[in-house]
Enzyme design. Structure first.
Site, mmCIF file in Angstrom:
data_model
loop_
_atom_site.group_PDB
_atom_site.id
_atom_site.type_symbol
_atom_site.label_atom_id
_atom_site.label_comp_id
_atom_site.label_asym_id
_atom_site.label_seq_id
_atom_site.Cartn_x
_atom_site.Cartn_y
_atom_site.Cartn_z
ATOM 1 N N ARG A 72 6.114 1.479 7.139
ATOM 2 C CA ARG A 72 5.526 0.825 8.316
ATOM 3 C C ARG A 72 6.274 -0.484 8.578
ATOM 4 O O ARG A 72 6.464 -1.286 7.662
ATOM 5 C CB ARG A 72 4.066 0.524 8.049
ATOM 6 C CG ARG A 72 3.453 -0.263 9.166
ATOM 7 C CD ARG A 72 2.055 -0.667 8.839
ATOM 8 N NE ARG A 72 1.494 -1.361 9.993
ATOM 9 C CZ ARG A 72 0.732 -2.432 9.907
ATOM 10 N NH1 ARG A 72 0.424 -2.932 8.732
ATOM 11 N NH2 ARG A 72 0.267 -3.003 10.988
ATOM 12 N N GLY B 221 -8.813 -6.305 12.901
ATOM 13 C CA GLY B 221 -7.918 -6.462 14.059
ATOM 14 C C GLY B 221 -8.362 -5.421 15.071
ATOM 15 O O GLY B 221 -8.797 -4.343 14.677
ATOM 16 N N GLU C 243 -3.181 6.254 9.875
ATOM 17 C CA GLU C 243 -1.842 5.745 10.186
ATOM 18 C C GLU C 243 -0.803 6.275 9.215
ATOM 19 O O GLU C 243 0.331 6.558 9.591
ATOM 20 C CB GLU C 243 -1.858 4.204 10.169
ATOM 21 C CG GLU C 243 -2.587 3.648 11.370
ATOM 22 C CD GLU C 243 -2.901 2.166 11.266
ATOM 23 O OE1 GLU C 243 -3.875 1.821 10.569
ATOM 24 O OE2 GLU C 243 -2.191 1.363 11.873
ATOM 25 N N LYS D 242 0.870 -1.188 0.000
ATOM 26 C CA LYS D 242 0.000 0.000 0.000
ATOM 27 C C LYS D 242 0.893 1.220 0.000
ATOM 28 O O LYS D 242 1.942 1.202 0.654
ATOM 29 C CB LYS D 242 -0.826 0.052 1.285
ATOM 30 C CG LYS D 242 -2.035 -0.812 1.289
ATOM 31 C CD LYS D 242 -2.899 -0.446 2.499
ATOM 32 C CE LYS D 242 -3.459 -1.696 3.125
ATOM 33 N NZ LYS D 242 -3.991 -1.567 4.433
ATOM 34 N N ASP E 125 -17.768 -9.750 9.344
ATOM 35 C CA ASP E 125 -18.178 -8.380 9.060
ATOM 36 C C ASP E 125 -19.217 -7.921 10.093
ATOM 37 O O ASP E 125 -20.312 -8.477 10.168
ATOM 38 C CB ASP E 125 -18.758 -8.277 7.641
ATOM 39 C CG ASP E 125 -18.859 -6.822 7.209
ATOM 40 O OD1 ASP E 125 -19.303 -5.984 8.032
ATOM 41 O OD2 ASP E 125 -18.482 -6.509 6.064
ATOM 42 N N HIS F 168 -0.714 -1.785 16.595
ATOM 43 C CA HIS F 168 -1.553 -0.615 16.280
ATOM 44 C C HIS F 168 -1.023 0.664 16.921
ATOM 45 O O HIS F 168 -1.769 1.642 17.081
ATOM 46 C CB HIS F 168 -3.004 -0.791 16.795
ATOM 47 C CG HIS F 168 -3.814 -1.820 16.066
ATOM 48 N ND1 HIS F 168 -4.770 -2.578 16.684
ATOM 49 C CD2 HIS F 168 -3.824 -2.201 14.770
ATOM 50 C CE1 HIS F 168 -5.338 -3.382 15.809
ATOM 51 N NE2 HIS F 168 -4.764 -3.182 14.634
ATOM 52 N N ARG G 274 -9.788 -13.470 14.932
ATOM 53 C CA ARG G 274 -8.922 -13.932 16.038
ATOM 54 C C ARG G 274 -9.712 -14.018 17.339
ATOM 55 O O ARG G 274 -10.563 -13.177 17.608
ATOM 56 C CB ARG G 274 -7.762 -12.945 16.246
ATOM 57 C CG ARG G 274 -6.768 -12.961 15.131
ATOM 58 C CD ARG G 274 -5.657 -11.929 15.376
ATOM 59 N NE ARG G 274 -5.349 -11.286 14.121
ATOM 60 C CZ ARG G 274 -4.960 -10.023 13.995
ATOM 61 N NH1 ARG G 274 -4.802 -9.263 15.046
ATOM 62 N NH2 ARG G 274 -4.717 -9.528 12.800
HETATM 63 P P1 ADP Z 1 -8.421 -3.724 9.448
HETATM 64 O O1 ADP Z 1 -7.650 -2.469 9.092
HETATM 65 O O2 ADP Z 1 -8.091 -4.286 10.788
HETATM 66 O O3 ADP Z 1 -8.434 -4.766 8.362
HETATM 67 P P2 ADP Z 1 -10.742 -1.959 9.399
HETATM 68 O O4 ADP Z 1 -10.362 -0.949 10.423
HETATM 69 O O5 ADP Z 1 -10.757 -1.545 7.979
HETATM 70 O O6 ADP Z 1 -9.948 -3.310 9.585
HETATM 71 O O7 ADP Z 1 -12.198 -2.485 9.799
HETATM 72 C C1 ADP Z 1 -12.854 -3.412 8.990
HETATM 73 C C2 ADP Z 1 -14.115 -3.863 9.671
HETATM 74 O O8 ADP Z 1 -14.937 -2.734 9.999
HETATM 75 C C3 ADP Z 1 -14.986 -4.725 8.758
HETATM 76 O O9 ADP Z 1 -14.654 -6.076 8.894
HETATM 77 C C4 ADP Z 1 -16.375 -4.458 9.280
HETATM 78 O O10 ADP Z 1 -16.686 -5.463 10.224
HETATM 79 C C5 ADP Z 1 -16.284 -3.153 10.038
HETATM 80 N N1 ADP Z 1 -17.130 -2.094 9.460
HETATM 81 C C6 ADP Z 1 -16.896 -1.322 8.387
HETATM 82 N N2 ADP Z 1 -17.928 -0.482 8.168
HETATM 83 C C7 ADP Z 1 -18.858 -0.744 9.122
HETATM 84 C C8 ADP Z 1 -20.146 -0.225 9.455
HETATM 85 N N3 ADP Z 1 -20.725 0.734 8.736
HETATM 86 N N4 ADP Z 1 -20.782 -0.745 10.522
HETATM 87 C C9 ADP Z 1 -20.210 -1.721 11.255
HETATM 88 N N5 ADP Z 1 -19.004 -2.241 10.998
HETATM 89 C C10 ADP Z 1 -18.324 -1.766 9.955
#
Ligand code: ADP
Length: 400
Positions: free
Chosen positions: A89, A210, A383, A15, A280, A178, A239
């Site tokens: 990172r 996470g 970040e 990224k 999700d 984090h 996890r």
């Molecule tokens: P990571 O960076 O750890 O992969 P993110 O901070 O991008 O994760 O968070 C992703 C998670 O956020 C998704 O798996 C989903 O469960 C949750 N998420 C995203 N949008 C919404 C929303 N509108 N309502 C509830 N949960 C959400």
């Protein structure tokens, strides 16, 4: 113009973001996914356009070259926007890296030496550093470690109660993760509530796929929920978080699980996914609201664990807490999770404003009532910007 290129090189992805540090605006960003065998996907965003391409990308070096091609073809030109530095990172800095560090060969070797503590991550992070140093030979490269912010956690909180020699030989202790996000959010939260960062006491809830929590006291981390690895602590997307370690002996002895099976079970098949069939949170909360028992149970465990840590962190912050700051995918977007985690805590001085909690916004904001002694905030994390800020800071360069 002072632009910083931020690179986040993961096990199968790269990224990147190009950030103008005078305004702290993101100029362009991109993602090369599925590095390795098979068809990869490259996405480059610039000037409100998104350019996607599918092709095989066999190594991090190739991914880096693809990024350069993207800038050349789709803009902005790196000739006119030549970075003053590259910020990388890195996940694991162990007890060697306490802050952002300008990369030289010794630093590269030390990151390599830490690979056993984070096998998937540090190797990939290092591949990104090496690829970038080959291309940008005339500017500083800076590594920003996810663990660095947590090196201030007192020993009493970061040591595990196991044999001292074993712990020292194998470097077993809490390193957390984090950290870049926790620091950024805690600093933004302090600004939002008008308390100097050096005095603010904040609990940061980084709840994404996470998830971890962090108690930040006077600008430094004093407790965090992830451990030696990102498996400890909260219930996450896939996890398990905290677990009696004897469960592993039991599954090995009674069910014949190997070490790899256990790793797979706890890191990839547990958490929300294991309990409800999806990781999700949107699906989980919708199903729970419709009365789905598995989803409701999963959500209840998820919330219970956060309340458990919240209680502990209110204790860790001696003398009181100014704010609880929610961030990341779930923390920024799920009003249900925020409400369920903080309900019934008025006696502690935590009073959510239901209307503010339900209001969608991408801005940092207060979602508690004016009466709430501890303010509740939503602070979108960034970040990449934090990495860019730390990169400039350590190189002594000024945005010009
Ligand atoms: P990571 O960076 O750890 O992969 P993110 O901070 O991008 O994760 O968070 C992703 C998670 O956020 C998704 O798996 C989903 O469960 C949750 N998420 C995203 N949008 C919404 C929303 N509108 N309502 C509830 N949960 C959400």
């Amino acid at each position: 113009m002072s632009v910083v290129l931020v690179v986040n090189s993961g096990s199968s992805s790269l990224k990147y973001q190009l950030i103008d540090m005078r305004t702290e605006e993101k100029l362009a960003s991109g993602l090369v996914e599925r590095i390795g065998p098979g068809v990869g996907i490259s996405t480059h965003k610039y000037d409100k356009e998104c350019h996607e391409q599918r092709l095989e990308v066999s190594s991090h070096d190739e991914a880096f070259q693809l990024m350069l091609q993207n800038f050349e073809q789709h803009g902005p030109s790196l000739e006119t926007h030549y970075p003053v530095a590259v910020g990388h990172r890195v996940v694991q800095g162990g007890r060697r890296f306490f802050g952002p560090t300008i990369v030289d060969d010794t630093v590269e070797n030390d990151i390599e030496e830490l690979i056993p503590l984070a096998p998937l991550h540090n190797q990939a992070n290092l591949a990104g550093v090496r690829a970038a140093r080959k291309v940008f030979t005339d500017i500083p490269h800076v590594t920003v470690f996810d663990t660095a912010f947590h090196t201030t956690i007192p020993d009493a909180a970061s040591r595990y109660a196991i044999d001292r020699d074993v712990a020292e030989t194998y470097r077993i202790r809490k390193y957390g993760a984090h950290g870049t996000s926790h620091k950024y959010v805690a600093a933004e939260a302090a600004e939002l509530i008008g308390v100097p960062f050096s005095e603010a006491k904040t609990i940061v809830m980084h709840i994404g796929n996470g998830a971890s929590m962090c108690a930040v006291d006077g600008g430094v981390s004093v407790e965090t929920s992830m451990g030696m690895t990102p498996l400890e602590g909260l219930v996450m997307g896939t996890r398990s978080g905290d677990l009696d370690p004897a469960v592993l002996f039991h599954l090995h002895r009674k069910a014949g699980f190997s070490v790899d099976d256990l790793d797979d079970l706890l890191n990839r098949k547990s958490g929300l996914l294991g309990m409800t069939g999806t990781n999700d949170m949107r699906d989980v909360t919708e199903r729970a609201e419709r009365g789905d028992v598995e989803a409701e149970e999963g959500l209840a465990v998820y919330v219970h664990r956060m309340r458990h840590y919240l209680g502990a962190y209110l204790m860790a912050l001696q003398g009181g807490t100014h704010a609880i700051a929610w961030t990341a995918g779930v923390g920024e977007h799920s009003a249900v999770v925020r409400r369920r985690t903080l309900e019934g805590l008025e006696w502690l001085g935590i009073e959510l404003d239901d209307e503010l909690n339900e209001t969608h916004s991408d801005e940092a904001r207060v979602i508690s009532t004016p009466n709430s002694r501890i303010q509740v905030l939503v602070v979108p994390t960034n970040e990449e910007l934090e990495i860019a800020r730390q990169t400039l800071e350590v190189t002594g360069l000024q945005p010009a």
